[in-house]
Design an enzyme around this catalytic site. Sequence first.
Site, short mmCIF file in Angstrom:
data_model
loop_
_atom_site.label_atom_id
_atom_site.label_comp_id
_atom_site.label_asym_id
_atom_site.label_seq_id
_atom_site.Cartn_x
_atom_site.Cartn_y
_atom_site.Cartn_z
N GLY A 1 0.78 -1.24 0.00
CA GLY A 1 0.00 0.00 0.00
C GLY A 1 0.80 1.28 0.00
CD GLU B 1 1.14 -9.41 1.27
OE1 GLU B 1 1.09 -10.62 1.57
OE2 GLU B 1 0.14 -8.68 1.19
N GLY C 1 3.42 -3.46 -4.13
CA GLY C 1 3.28 -3.69 -5.58
C GLY C 1 3.56 -2.38 -6.29
NE ARG C 2 -0.60 2.39 -5.52
CZ ARG C 2 -1.79 2.37 -6.13
NH1 ARG C 2 -1.94 3.00 -7.26
NH2 ARG C 2 -2.82 1.76 -5.59
NE ARG D 1 -4.37 3.09 -10.18
CZ ARG D 1 -4.16 4.26 -9.60
NH1 ARG D 1 -3.67 5.27 -10.32
NH2 ARG D 1 -4.42 4.46 -8.33
CB CYS E 1 -17.80 5.23 -27.71
SG CYS E 1 -17.26 5.18 -29.40
CD GLU E 2 -17.55 5.05 -20.57
OE1 GLU E 2 -17.83 4.08 -21.31
OE2 GLU E 2 -17.50 4.99 -19.35
CE1 TYR F 1 -2.87 -3.40 -8.15
CE2 TYR F 1 -1.59 -1.46 -7.52
CZ TYR F 1 -2.02 -2.74 -7.26
OH TYR F 1 -1.62 -3.38 -6.11
N1 LLP Z 1 -1.21 -7.09 -0.43
C1 LLP Z 1 -2.53 -7.25 -0.52
C2 LLP Z 1 -3.19 -8.25 0.30
C3 LLP Z 1 -3.27 -6.46 -1.41
O1 LLP Z 1 -4.58 -6.63 -1.50
C4 LLP Z 1 -2.61 -5.50 -2.21
C5 LLP Z 1 -3.34 -4.67 -3.15
C6 LLP Z 1 -1.22 -5.37 -2.09
C7 LLP Z 1 -0.56 -6.17 -1.18
C8 LLP Z 1 -0.42 -4.40 -2.91
O2 LLP Z 1 -0.77 -3.08 -2.69
P1 LLP Z 1 0.13 -1.91 -3.33
O3 LLP Z 1 1.45 -1.92 -2.62
O4 LLP Z 1 0.28 -2.21 -4.76
O5 LLP Z 1 -0.65 -0.68 -3.09
N2 LLP Z 1 -6.28 -1.32 -8.45
C9 LLP Z 1 -6.03 -0.37 -7.39
C10 LLP Z 1 -5.20 -0.96 -6.28
C11 LLP Z 1 -5.80 -2.20 -5.70
C12 LLP Z 1 -4.91 -2.82 -4.70
C13 LLP Z 1 -5.41 -4.14 -4.28
N3 LLP Z 1 -4.60 -4.80 -3.34
C14 LLP Z 1 -5.35 0.87 -7.98
O6 LLP Z 1 -5.11 0.88 -9.16
O7 LLP Z 1 -5.07 1.81 -7.26
#
Ligand code: LLP
Length: 477
Positions: free
Chosen positions: A288, A330, A332-333, A374, A405-406, A435
């Site tokens: 997150g 964890e 990701g982003r 997004r 088309c939006e 994402y």
């Molecule tokens: N761990 C768990 C259990 C999660 O559900 C998520 C993200 C992460 C780690 C990774 O989170 P990050 O570090 O990437 O923020 N599609 C949305 C984000 C959805 C995130 C879902 N879970 C967006 O584009 O902002």
Amino acid sequence: MARTHEAGQLHAPGSSSIAIVPGWLNAPADVNELLPQLWARTVERGADGALRVGGVSVADLAAEHGTPLFVLDEVDFRARATAFRDAFADAFAELCGGADVYYAAKSFIATGVARWLAEDGLGLDAASAGELELGLRGGVPGARIVVHGNNKSRGEIEKALRAGVGRVVVDNLQEIDTVADVARSLGVVAPVMLRVTVGVEAHTHSYIATAHEDQKFGLSLAGGAAEAAVVRVLARPELRLTGLHSHIGSQIFDMGGFEVSARRLLGLQRTVEREHGATLPEMDLGGGFGVAYTSEHDPLPPQEIAGRLAEIVARECLAQGIAVPRISVEPGRAIAAPSTFTLYEVGTTKDVQLDAGVRRRYVSVDGGMSDNVRTALYDADYSATLASRASTAPGVLSRVVGKHCESGDVVVKDEFLPADAGAGDLLAVPGTGAYCRSMASNYNQLPRPAVVSVREGASTVLVRRETPEDLLALDAG
Ligand code: LLP
């Protein structure tokens, strides 16, 4: 007071007082400037004014791979991944012998990316059989994979256990029995964590906040669901409870939410140890961590995130009188997003006269909400720059829109782009590594773009571009 007008809210008198230019966006002194916090580290303007990344010019990338194109800087991605790995290992070395980083595959995964993670010693967070498969294909050892999901199928659980994953994060009471049953049928003991909903309101968009009570994920602390789940897991000999898990949301800059979450998880940990006689050797604080999409965002570096989390965990463990479990996170982003920009070709443009004498230029590109949903989905902000050349023209308030088309098909809501940008120019939107391709769609039957990685003057296809034939092949005729 609500302003109404027969043609809609935007036409109401006084609506121009709704800020047209967001407070954080200033007209740039130089439209060619690249803000370093928005771009992958090898991105630069070459002598000809065009963007280069990994030693490759965007014109060459567009000529070889077409547009729209996701361009991933391998050096940048791996530097961010290993920075998280090392920052957490260092910050937690004395407390619990180090910490583990599981890259969240949902942000973006391909076999090539999984290969880097495997080589660089990171783990993988997989939220489906597909993400798990790509991780395994790339050589991430099963023991370094964590499997998530609020509705995992039996098949997914079986695949995970056969792969020998390090942990299955159980999300609800039914799943405890399902995982135990599958483990028994395979003759294995399944390592499980429990996803705990800690009741924290993370300061982010409500669609991506995940730890407040009224949502689908996890076992609530309030009302005792999480503790009941612990008891249920401990009663099943096919399961080995390794620890508690919490993920409070995404695109978070404030460490306060993590602090409350860690305190509450550790409170439950204490109860489990004192009242149920079980030792939980691990704890996962989720991902997150926020990134910069525009000049308004100021993310913390991994060293600071890790250092602050280590302080929080040390203090709370001391206060609760419990040993420090091995911590994991964890992200990701924070690893994927800044490593990548999307390269588009500009098509049509039009100017709209807004109230208060302000004009907005609509700049249409050859992709849109099908490669970056997004903006439409979360009201996300992005930035953009003219990529194929430098410009001496002044910046004009622009909105980068797609070809769908939006009318909500907006990629970049607000940016100052050079007044002479137009058809045939290449435009780059940074921060699209997370994402965007992973949430891409085929809306309006558009084939999804390719993802290429660049490094030392060469580009490599990670995910090939879909073709119209790929889409037609799905049509049953
Ligand atoms: N761990 C768990 C259990 C999660 O559900 C998520 C993200 C992460 C780690 C990774 O989170 P990050 O570090 O990437 O923020 N599609 C949305 C984000 C959805 C995130 C879902 N879970 C967006 O584009 O902002």
